[in-house]
Design an enzyme around this catalytic site. Structure first.
Site, short mmCIF file in Angstrom:
data_model
loop_
_atom_site.label_atom_id
_atom_site.label_comp_id
_atom_site.label_asym_id
_atom_site.label_seq_id
_atom_site.Cartn_x
_atom_site.Cartn_y
_atom_site.Cartn_z
N GLU A 102 54.83 65.94 35.30
CA GLU A 102 54.55 64.61 35.69
C GLU A 102 54.14 63.70 34.78
O GLU A 102 53.51 63.76 33.71
CB GLU A 102 52.99 64.75 36.87
CG GLU A 102 52.61 63.48 37.44
CD GLU A 102 51.78 63.78 38.53
OE1 GLU A 102 51.65 64.87 39.18
OE2 GLU A 102 51.01 62.76 39.16
N TRP B 260 46.51 50.50 46.07
CA TRP B 260 46.23 51.33 45.02
C TRP B 260 45.11 50.43 44.34
O TRP B 260 44.53 51.09 43.39
CB TRP B 260 47.50 51.27 43.88
CG TRP B 260 48.25 52.29 44.77
CD1 TRP B 260 49.36 52.21 45.17
CD2 TRP B 260 48.06 53.79 44.69
NE1 TRP B 260 50.28 53.24 45.64
CE2 TRP B 260 49.23 54.31 45.07
CE3 TRP B 260 47.35 54.74 44.13
CZ2 TRP B 260 49.56 55.88 45.44
CZ3 TRP B 260 47.50 56.07 44.25
CH2 TRP B 260 48.65 56.46 44.91
N GLU C 203 52.92 56.72 30.05
CA GLU C 203 53.24 56.38 31.37
C GLU C 203 53.36 54.59 31.60
O GLU C 203 54.20 54.22 31.99
CB GLU C 203 52.02 56.61 32.25
CG GLU C 203 52.25 56.28 33.64
CD GLU C 203 51.30 56.78 34.61
OE1 GLU C 203 50.20 57.66 34.31
OE2 GLU C 203 51.21 56.40 35.62
N GLU D 12 42.94 60.88 44.54
CA GLU D 12 44.48 60.90 44.70
C GLU D 12 44.69 61.97 45.50
O GLU D 12 45.99 62.48 45.40
CB GLU D 12 45.30 60.71 43.58
CG GLU D 12 44.80 59.43 42.72
CD GLU D 12 45.92 59.09 41.61
OE1 GLU D 12 46.39 60.12 41.04
OE2 GLU D 12 46.12 58.01 41.22
N ARG E 147 37.00 65.63 35.89
CA ARG E 147 37.52 64.18 35.65
C ARG E 147 36.73 63.26 36.62
O ARG E 147 36.30 63.61 37.81
CB ARG E 147 38.94 64.34 36.14
CG ARG E 147 39.64 65.30 35.10
CD ARG E 147 41.28 65.10 35.31
NE ARG E 147 41.73 64.04 34.83
CZ ARG E 147 42.53 63.19 35.24
NH1 ARG E 147 42.98 63.37 36.54
NH2 ARG E 147 43.07 62.42 34.63
N ASP F 256 43.29 52.50 34.51
CA ASP F 256 44.35 53.59 34.42
C ASP F 256 45.24 53.19 33.22
O ASP F 256 46.55 52.91 33.48
CB ASP F 256 45.05 53.77 35.83
CG ASP F 256 45.66 55.17 35.90
OD1 ASP F 256 45.51 55.98 35.27
OD2 ASP F 256 46.45 55.11 36.92
N GLU G 77 39.15 60.43 27.57
CA GLU G 77 40.49 60.80 28.11
C GLU G 77 41.31 59.94 27.49
O GLU G 77 41.25 58.40 28.10
CB GLU G 77 40.47 61.41 29.36
CG GLU G 77 41.71 61.90 29.89
CD GLU G 77 42.14 61.97 31.13
OE1 GLU G 77 41.28 62.62 31.79
OE2 GLU G 77 43.08 61.76 32.01
N ASN H 91 47.20 67.78 39.21
CA ASN H 91 47.49 67.65 40.50
C ASN H 91 48.03 69.22 40.63
O ASN H 91 48.98 69.62 40.17
CB ASN H 91 48.59 66.76 40.75
CG ASN H 91 48.08 65.41 40.86
OD1 ASN H 91 46.93 65.12 41.07
ND2 ASN H 91 48.93 64.56 40.44
O1 GCW Z 1 47.89 57.44 35.95
C1 GCW Z 1 47.75 58.08 36.98
C2 GCW Z 1 49.11 58.72 37.36
C3 GCW Z 1 49.31 60.17 37.96
C4 GCW Z 1 48.09 61.07 37.38
C5 GCW Z 1 46.63 60.35 37.53
C6 GCW Z 1 45.72 61.08 37.09
C7 GCW Z 1 48.10 63.27 37.59
O2 GCW Z 1 50.10 57.67 37.82
O3 GCW Z 1 50.46 60.63 37.95
O4 GCW Z 1 48.11 62.30 38.15
O5 GCW Z 1 46.83 59.09 36.75
O6 GCW Z 1 44.96 60.56 35.99
O7 GCW Z 1 45.34 61.92 37.74
#
Ligand code: GCW
Length: 684
Positions: free
Chosen positions: A163, A546, A396, A289, A322, A368, A390, A206
């Site tokens: 991922e 979102w 990403e 999520e 988390r 994020d 973290e 996940n």
């Molecule tokens: O930034 C987002 C990502 C998800 C990710 C999530 C997270 C693993 O788009 O893909 O899932 O954060 O940090 O849990």
């Protein structure tokens, strides 16, 4: 590709006479490294001789038995030179490097310290043998320096094998099975240890069906990884699903208050430790999520985290819980909900309720992993909780390893941020803890089965830098980058090492700011293509669930997060920053649109208006990327052709993408605002 450990990096060590004194698996790793270097470069190695030998370098455990008198003397002299008396310990991972006569001595109290000492000697090259070198004492600031892999065991229909992975497949897994490439795994452990990393989780947070089973009937697959990484001082952790008692244990509930659930976790965890005695612990993404969590049972996150912590405690394990918890089904019409507030609102009421082996793992920013965000206020809000920061090494939101974006300066800025006001304790201090009991640093990995490990060869520097900053957050990111270059492009592998280094600095030093210039402006974030998060799409998330909006209209742009008229997020900071962020006049330019909705003609501290800033930075960003590409072209013929070509191809894509960003952002804001560019440049 050898990344930052090419054979040439061992030249100065390998040409010398080296004595290693001590026993145990990690010492064997040291021996193996030294033996290989000496075999290649004509040096010589002795292991724990009981007689005196003339050497250039001694690597020894201080309390090793039967040190020959000259080694013992050298060790004592080195200790004295560094003012280390016998009573003071170097810790589990620390080491001392000092000259004693014409010998360089590396002294440690535990085998891991010897290993880190060895890699330090490698980093220093000839300088490690400089007679005038003053003694140095090294101990990691942070106890746990961890990588999280978002690797799936089975290929996920949307996210694939890894991922948010931009470096091919997984190092650990392929199509539902362990990859079984133990040589590569070992090479990986070696690279991580040389950067300072000492913990790793090997599956995605996940957790789907196949991944869940790593905890139980597929534990053997994990043990196999742990057996290899242990040789480099790295402990393995697992991401687990909160629903495991139901999904794997056949129970009807995963309620933390249920006795059978607690017994299941205790028994399951005991079995893990029987198989992997130095197992690190669990990583959990709960009620986030779509992942299951304690909310289902009317419990809170302290109940949930403590359930797992209780099972881990007898074995010395930790749970990384988390804090990335927010409503991912928000209605964009709802202006009262603010995703940035969520983690603080969920977790601060729980401060003081977590067991001591719970680490609350907090993304560095409140939203994020954007190229620019304020530092998360959660990091300063739970004084009675162990907190880890973290980071996201996988790029990403920062160019997906197709763009050069060196993140060291950004992480360093976050670590140096003083949430209680200038001069006060920093984020690095929070992660360290007052007495070293802090939660440490964690990052999402950027590696995969790509021949260069990271897709973009220059993205290796981000991983190296993360490890080094986790070892010592005060390091200057530019100096760390320099270390990385010197190791990765050693003199014998390039025509003109000085020129290569200078050029790489010109390309990489400011590349994070360059990326910021051509993407979403002034801290507003996102504006990326939904789903894959690559490339511009200004309104891609504007009417989505979102919670990441920019609210641009004909008059202005930005999110009002003030207490006075907005979501109140600014009030989550301690008073100094709460006041600074509250005020559009005092708020730093780079975060203005994160905290305020302002008109296009609002004048920044820089003297420019918001709209003119948007145009100027987007034109400048593209010019900087074009300059990067020209600079890279001057290295043609000077470095490994495979590296040259890979980077050159990606720079073409970076130029294309930066132009796309520039034109979409500029056009969007010209059309919204109607304000022309003061310099009359082409906007569409
Ligand atoms: O930034 C987002 C990502 C998800 C990710 C999530 C997270 C693993 O788009 O893909 O899932 O954060 O940090 O849990």
């Amino acid at each position: 590709h050898a990344a930052w450990l090419p054979p040439e990096a061992f030249r100065s060590l390998g040409a010398r006479r080296v004595l290693v004194h001590g026993d145990g698996p990690l010492v064997d790793t040291v021996l193996d490294e030294v033996a290989r270097a000496c075999a290649r470069y004509g040096g010589r190695m002795w292991h724990s001789p009981s007689w005196d030998v003339d050497v250039d370098l001694v690597l020894t455990l201080r309390r090793a038995d039967a040190l020959p008198s000259s080694t013992a003397q050298a060790a004592r002299a080195a200790g004295e030179a560094a003012l280390i008396d016998d009573g003071r310990t170097l810790g589990d991972e620390g080491f001392l490097l000092a000259r004693a006569g014409d010998v360089t001595v590396v002294l440690a109290d535990a085998p891991a310290g010897l290993l880190y000492g060895l890699f330090h000697v490698v980093r220093l090259c000839a300088a490690a043998f400089d007679p005038a070198r003053p003694p140095e004492l090294h101990r990691p600031a942070l106890r746990r320096r961890m990588l999280n892999h978002w690797d799936n065991v089975a290929v996920h229909p949307v996210m694939g094998q890894v991922e948010r992975g931009y470096a091919g497949g997984s190092i650990f897994w392929r199509d539902g099975r362990p990859r079984g490439d133990l040589a590569r795994l070992r090479a990986y452990g070696r690279l991580l240890a040389a950067s300072g990393i000492n913990a790793i989780s090997v599956n995605n947070v996940n957790v789907a069906r196949a991944e869940a089973r790593l905890l139980t009937d597929r534990l053997g697959d994990v043990a196999e990884i742990a057996d290899v990484l242990r040789l480099y001082g790295i402990r393995v952790h697992l991401s687990v699903t909160f629903a495991a008692p139901v999904a794997l244990g056949g129970l009807s509930t995963a309620d933390p208050a249920d006795e059978a659930v607690r017994a299941w976790w205790a028994a399951t965890t005991r079995a893990v430790y029987e198989r992997i005695p130095d197992f690190g612990g669990y990583v959990v993404k709960a009620d986030s999520e779509g992942q299951p969590g304690p909310f289902t049972y009317g419990r809170d996150h302290a109940d949930g985290a403590n359930l797992l912590a209780e099972a881990l405690a007898p074995h010395g394990g930790v749970v990384h819980w988390r804090a990335f918890v927010y409503d991912h089904h928000q209605d964009w019409r709802d202006r009262s909900t603010d995703r940035a507030r969520a983690a603080y609102d969920h977790f601060t009421p729980l401060d003081g309720r977590f067991r001591t082996n719970v680490v609350l793992q907090v993304k560095f920013g409140p939203v994020d992993f954007q190229v620019r965000e304020p530092v998360s206020p959660v990091l300063a809000a739970l004084p009675a909780t162990r907190v880890a920061v973290e980071f996201q090494v996988t790029q990403e939101y920062t160019g997906q390893q197709r763009h050069i974006c060196h993140l060291g300066p950004w992480w360093s800025e976050v670590l140096r941020f003083a949430p209680w006001g200038p001069g006060g304790r920093t984020i690095a201090d929070v992660a360290t803890g007052e007495k070293g009991e802090g939660g440490g640093l964690v990052a999402v990995a950027n590696t995969g089965d790509d021949p260069f490990w990271t897709g973009h060869p220059l993205a290796q520097a981000n991983l190296y830098t993360f490890g080094r900053l986790a070892w010592d957050p005060r390091l200057d990111p530019r100096a760390v980058l320099d270390e990385w270059m010197t190791l990765t492009f050693p003199p014998s592998a390039t025509a003109d090492p000085e020129l290569v280094r200078r050029t790489l600095h010109e390309i990489m030093d400011d590349s994070w700011r360059t990326y910021e210039r051509y993407t979403a402006p002034l801290g507003v974030g996102f504006m990326v293509h939904p789903g894959d998060h690559y490339g511009p799409d200004v309104d891609g998330y504007e009417y989505s669930r979102w919670g990441t909006y920019h609210f641009a209209d004909r008059d202005g742009v930005g999110v009002d997060r003030s207490r006075a008229s907005g979501t109140g997020f600014a009030g989550q900071y301690p008073p100094y920053w709460a006041d600074v962020y509250e005020s559009p006049e005092r708020c730093p330019d780079e975060l203005l649109l994160f905290f305020h909705h302002v008109s296009y003609t609002h004048v920044l501290h820089s003297g420019s208006t918001v709209i003119q800033h948007i145009y100027d930075t987007h034109f400048a960003g593209v010019e900087e990327v074009e300059a990067m590409r020209r600079r890279w072209q001057t290295l043609n013929g000077m470095i490994d052709p495979a590296v040259y070509v890979r980077v050159a191809e990606r720079l073409d894509e970076q130029v294309r993408s930066a132009i796309e960003w520039r034109d979409q952002i500029n056009t969007y804001f010209l059309r919204k605002s109607g304000v022309p560019d003061a310099h009359g440049r082409r906007i569409y």
